[in-house]
Design an enzyme around this catalytic site. Structure first.
Site, mmCIF file in Angstrom:
data_model
loop_
_atom_site.group_PDB
_atom_site.id
_atom_site.type_symbol
_atom_site.label_atom_id
_atom_site.label_comp_id
_atom_site.label_asym_id
_atom_site.label_seq_id
_atom_site.Cartn_x
_atom_site.Cartn_y
_atom_site.Cartn_z
ATOM 1 N N ASN A 153 0.623 -0.968 -0.018
ATOM 2 C CA ASN A 153 0.100 -0.044 0.001
ATOM 3 C C ASN A 153 0.742 1.289 0.048
ATOM 4 O O ASN A 153 0.179 2.538 0.083
ATOM 5 C CB ASN A 153 -0.971 -0.085 1.046
ATOM 6 C CG ASN A 153 -1.823 -1.132 1.286
ATOM 7 O OD1 ASN A 153 -1.921 -2.004 2.026
ATOM 8 N ND2 ASN A 153 -2.695 -1.379 0.219
ATOM 9 N N ARG A 197 -11.567 1.199 -0.803
ATOM 10 C CA ARG A 197 -10.489 2.142 -0.498
ATOM 11 C C ARG A 197 -10.366 3.415 -1.461
ATOM 12 O O ARG A 197 -10.319 4.409 -1.265
ATOM 13 C CB ARG A 197 -9.451 1.261 -0.127
ATOM 14 C CG ARG A 197 -9.719 0.452 1.071
ATOM 15 C CD ARG A 197 -9.598 1.036 2.476
ATOM 16 N NE ARG A 197 -9.789 0.240 3.480
ATOM 17 C CZ ARG A 197 -8.635 -0.387 3.981
ATOM 18 N NH1 ARG A 197 -7.639 -0.138 3.696
ATOM 19 N NH2 ARG A 197 -8.831 -0.961 5.066
ATOM 20 N N HIS A 215 -9.404 -4.787 -1.137
ATOM 21 C CA HIS A 215 -8.399 -4.433 -2.050
ATOM 22 C C HIS A 215 -8.201 -5.217 -3.081
ATOM 23 O O HIS A 215 -8.464 -6.428 -2.987
ATOM 24 C CB HIS A 215 -7.119 -4.399 -1.346
ATOM 25 C CG HIS A 215 -6.513 -3.071 -0.336
ATOM 26 N ND1 HIS A 215 -5.781 -3.174 0.763
ATOM 27 C CD2 HIS A 215 -6.718 -1.750 -0.583
ATOM 28 C CE1 HIS A 215 -5.752 -2.032 1.487
ATOM 29 N NE2 HIS A 215 -6.284 -1.116 0.484
ATOM 30 N N ASP A 222 -5.696 -6.584 -4.373
ATOM 31 C CA ASP A 222 -5.126 -7.873 -4.165
ATOM 32 C C ASP A 222 -5.449 -8.929 -3.304
ATOM 33 O O ASP A 222 -4.913 -9.787 -3.169
ATOM 34 C CB ASP A 222 -3.722 -7.195 -3.935
ATOM 35 C CG ASP A 222 -3.523 -6.708 -2.586
ATOM 36 O OD1 ASP A 222 -4.545 -6.654 -1.846
ATOM 37 O OD2 ASP A 222 -2.254 -6.378 -2.464
ATOM 38 N N CYS A 279 0.282 -8.356 0.309
ATOM 39 C CA CYS A 279 0.050 -7.034 1.034
ATOM 40 C C CYS A 279 1.249 -6.625 1.689
ATOM 41 O O CYS A 279 1.746 -5.691 2.159
ATOM 42 C CB CYS A 279 -0.980 -7.073 2.080
ATOM 43 S SG CYS A 279 -2.246 -7.516 1.647
ATOM 44 N N ALA A 285 -65.660 -5.687 -11.953
ATOM 45 C CA ALA A 285 -65.912 -5.914 -10.889
ATOM 46 C C ALA A 285 -66.817 -5.054 -9.806
ATOM 47 O O ALA A 285 -67.793 -5.327 -9.462
ATOM 48 C CB ALA A 285 -64.770 -6.900 -10.160
ATOM 49 N N MET A 310 -55.799 -2.228 -5.955
ATOM 50 C CA MET A 310 -54.329 -2.147 -6.374
ATOM 51 C C MET A 310 -54.055 -1.767 -7.930
ATOM 52 O O MET A 310 -53.510 -0.998 -8.231
ATOM 53 C CB MET A 310 -53.362 -3.278 -5.807
ATOM 54 C CG MET A 310 -52.125 -3.317 -6.222
ATOM 55 S SD MET A 310 -51.018 -4.441 -5.275
ATOM 56 C CE MET A 310 -51.483 -5.924 -6.009
HETATM 57 N N1 ARG Z 1 -4.888 -3.674 7.926
HETATM 58 C C1 ARG Z 1 -4.506 -3.157 6.582
HETATM 59 C C2 ARG Z 1 -5.695 -2.209 5.933
HETATM 60 O O1 ARG Z 1 -6.850 -2.441 6.161
HETATM 61 C C3 ARG Z 1 -4.472 -4.258 5.665
HETATM 62 C C4 ARG Z 1 -3.891 -3.849 4.337
HETATM 63 C C5 ARG Z 1 -3.570 -5.054 3.606
HETATM 64 N N2 ARG Z 1 -3.221 -4.686 2.433
HETATM 65 C C6 ARG Z 1 -3.409 -5.045 1.166
HETATM 66 N N3 ARG Z 1 -2.649 -4.768 0.159
HETATM 67 N N4 ARG Z 1 -4.601 -5.828 0.751
HETATM 68 O O2 ARG Z 1 -5.491 -1.470 5.370
#
Ligand code: ARG
Length: 702
Positions: A70, A138, A167, A169, A263, A523, A634
């Site tokens: 990240n 995110r 994320h 990944d 990660c 009716a 209705m």
């Molecule tokens: N606790 C971190 C977060 O929530 C974990 C990050 C994991 N990183 C990733 N590339 N998926 O941001």
């Protein structure tokens, strides 16, 4: 193959210290430092044996720093730094920046609110020149545009919809040679289709839920091996079949924080993709302006949902909140979408909510000609119940015959242009119809609230019985007002009115000239006349509440009798039909329309079995209505709701909550649901009107 280079950060200060993803929930302070260290070291050893690994200095106070994926997205000697969504992780940004600077990367920083979480949400395809990106939890959609523009690559934004896979990944892993493993349920429909279109079937594998939950997609590709926390034999077989060695290295302490192998590492030798051959599609952004009771009516939430639900995104460019209850708020939103088509779809929804598109260029509505009778042109704008204006040749004109679910036809013949709502079936080849969302504005209820009073009783938190009484009071008062000013009250009624004993009160309303027109089906008329002729309704003796032997024949006998006379009017004239609703309508000369349906017996001579004609008759009788009283049907109530513009008060009485509220849902403050027995409602209403009518007869000054 040259050796790869990764960035890792020892977990000296790692821990679950806050909750920003579902994996962290309930795990605060539960990660064991010693186990985490061992797991990290084992993983580091595997990676270091196959690639070069740089280390970032551990720092206190930033417990997620070991998740170096990240830090940003590297391409050549450039890096797009992350802009974390959560303040907890924003504190990591300077550390990553400093490290990249020291290593002489050229730094690219996204704008502060263009959230972008680096290689966690941006993965280069290994088989084609493209960058897969994600938004939804995110990173934001705007980040895809930013990264694509700054790195000069084609970015494919995918939308994540399951928060556990926040994320890219965590659920998508491009591997050497263009192979990809991914978990389809983490994506929305459109993204899934995109992946299927762009990656050949033999090069992609959808992992099982089990694999996904154990972070199998969060794998590191060293070129010849796939390094991951764990995976099923099934997945291992697939990966081996593609020529990869599979290396499992447990990283369970990091999964407590929502991360695993991928990660914990960042590719530093990323060469990226060749420049995009075609320019990134432009023009999928638009600024809109909304003014209204944004905060207290939920309008703002609705607008935001209208943007994000279909997959768009927005940034607030300017917000001015009304400071008092009656003040209007104003907002300017920068709306972006994936495609021009999606943008138009979103903008049309926003226009329906009362938004205005800010236009640098032309303001005119986009007209397209119909290509064949009865069909609207591609992308036609669909009308709402709200007063609507369209901009034609530079000036705004009001659309006539407003109703929902129609199209806007523009005629320019000769003098000044005209615009009116026309159902698609009534369009003719060559006629011009408004498409898209340009040059359209609607005047929604939010503004009308200032102009018109509303039924105040609806907002109060009262019991059901009290609500019914209050509704009766308000409706009675309103009916008297409308009659006094010579307005129109249209009554829509179903056969339940007869079963519940409401007919005599309804007759009273007709006699007292509270009914300008009646809309129903076969009716209601048959049941009413069966009751008038035989004292039963579908064979039930209404006065005693008991089934009459052979009584159900009464229903068919009634129809037959009217058919023999040729019409209801004739039966009245000849003195056969002497009471009841149809009798009163006939006697008072009140127009009505009985719309036929597939289940009708007979039908009666006046039942309109051509449904298009029936819709037209309904529409004509509804023209100029001030108040529509819908009594337990209705089918007919919803049909009427569809034809009625905003500003007409609708009172919908039904014992079934969902029917009564369905009409209120059309978003008009003037729709009032009354959940009660319709017979009871009518008796209370008739009495209330009688009570109120006493007043004018009093001698003045007494
Ligand atoms: N606790 C971190 C977060 O929530 C974990 C990050 C994991 N990183 C990733 N590339 N998926 O941001």
């Amino acid at each position: 193959m040259s050796k790869r280079r990764f960035l890792m950060c020892p977990p000296d200060h790692y821990g679950v210290k806050y909750v920003i993803n579902p994996w962290m929930e309930g795990n605060k302070s539960r990660a064991r430092a010693d186990v985490a260290r061992e797991q990290w070291q084992a993983f580091h050893k595997v990676l270091a044996s196959r690639a070069d690994v740089d280390l970032l200095d551990p720092r206190p106070g930033v417990p997620d720093l070991p998740f170096t994926a990240n830090a940003g997205l590297v391409m050549g000697k450039r890096v797009v730094l992350s802009r974390f969504r959560y303040p907890e992780r924003q504190k990591e940004e300077p550390h990553y920046e400093e490290s990249f600077r020291r290593n002489e990367f050229e730094i690219i920083k996204p704008p502060a609110t263009t959230y972008f979480e680096g290689a966690g949400d941006a993965l280069f395809d290994r088989g084609a020149d493209r960058l897969w990106m994600a938004y939804g939890w995110r990173s934001v959609l705007e980040a895809s545009e930013f990264v694509a523009a700054r790195l000069g690559v084609e970015a494919i934004p995918l939308r994540l919809v399951d928060e556990r896979f926040y994320h890219l990944d965590t659920c998508f892993c491009p591997l050497a040679g263009g192979y990809t493993i991914y978990y389809p349920p983490a994506f929305d429909e459109r993204s899934r289709r995109l992946v299927e279109e762009l990656i050949p079937a033999d090069k992609r594998h959808a992992v099982s839920e089990r694999d996904a939950m154990h972070f199998a997609c969060n794998a590191v590709d060293t070129g010849d091996a796939v390094v991951l926390n764990t995976c099923t034999e099934e997945l291992e077989t697939v990966l081996r079949g593609w020529g990869f060695e599979v290396i499992r290295t447990p990283l369970t302490e990091f999964i407590l924080s929502g991360g695993s192998a991928k990660c914990l590492s960042l590719r530093l030798d990323e060469t990226g993709a060749q420049p995009a051959r075609k320019a990134q599609p432009e023009g999928v952004r638009r600024r809109v302006f909304i003014k209204g009771h944004l905060l207290d009516t939920g309008l703002l939430t609705q607008a935001m949902d209208a943007i994000t639900e279909p997959g768009g995104s927005f940034e607030i460019a300017d917000l001015r909140a009304g400071l008092r209850r009656d003040d209007l708020s104003e907002i300017r939103l920068e709306v972006s979408a994936l495609t021009a088509h999606q943008l138009q779809h979103i903008l049309a929804r926003l226009v329906d909510l009362g938004a205005e598109l800010e236009r640098p260029e032309t303001a005119n509505a986009v007209l397209k000609a119909c290509e064949r009778d009865g069909c609207a042109p591609e992308g036609f704008y669909c009308t709402t119940i709200f007063p609507t204006d369209v901009c034609i040749d530079g000036s705004w004109i009001r659309v006539e015959n407003q109703r929902m679910d129609g199209t806007i036809r523009v005629s320019k013949g000769g003098q000044s242009p005209r615009a009116e709502v026309v159902l698609m079936r009534d369009l003719r080849e060559g006629e011009l119809v408004v498409t898209g969302a340009e040059g359209i504005r609607t005047h929604t209820r939010k503004e009308q609230r200032e102009e018109k009073g509303e039924f105040g009783f609806m907002s109060s938190q009262v019991s059901t019985e009290r609500r019914v009484e209050l509704a009766v009071d308000a409706v009675a008062w309103e009916m008297l007002q409308v009659r006094k000013r010579g307005g129109r009250i249209v009554i829509v009624a179903g056969p339940v009115v007869v079963h519940t004993g409401g007919v005599e009160y309804l007759c009273e309303l007709v006699r007292e000239r509270f009914c300008s027109a009646l809309l129903g089906g076969n009716a209601i008329a048959v049941h009413d006349m069966e009751y008038a002729l035989f004292g039963t309704s579908l064979g039930v003796d209404l006065d005693r509440g008991a089934t009459v032997r052979g009584g159900h024949h009464h229903h068919l006998r009634t129809i037959n009798m009217i058919r023999q006379y040729g019409s209801i009017d004739e039966a009245v004239r000849q003195g056969v039909l002497k009471r009841g609703l149809m009798y009163e309508l006939s006697r008072m000369g009140v127009p009505y329309c009985l719309a036929g349906s597939i289940r009708d017996d007979g039908p009666l001579p006046e039942t309109e079995m051509d449904l298009i004609r029936a819709q037209e008759k309904y529409r004509d009788l509804l023209r100029g209505a001030d108040l529509v009283l819908m009594l337990s049907s209705m089918l007919h109530a919803i049909g009427v709701g569809n034809m009625t513009p905003a500003g007409v008060k609708l009172v919908c009485v039904d014992i079934n909550t969902s029917v009564a509220t369905k009409l209120a849902d059309r978003g008009s403050l003037e729709s009032i649901p009354v959940v009660t027995d319709v017979g009871l409602f009518l008796s209370l209403l008739a009495r209330k009107i009688r009570d109120l009518q006493m007043e004018p007869h009093r001698e003045p000054g007494v």
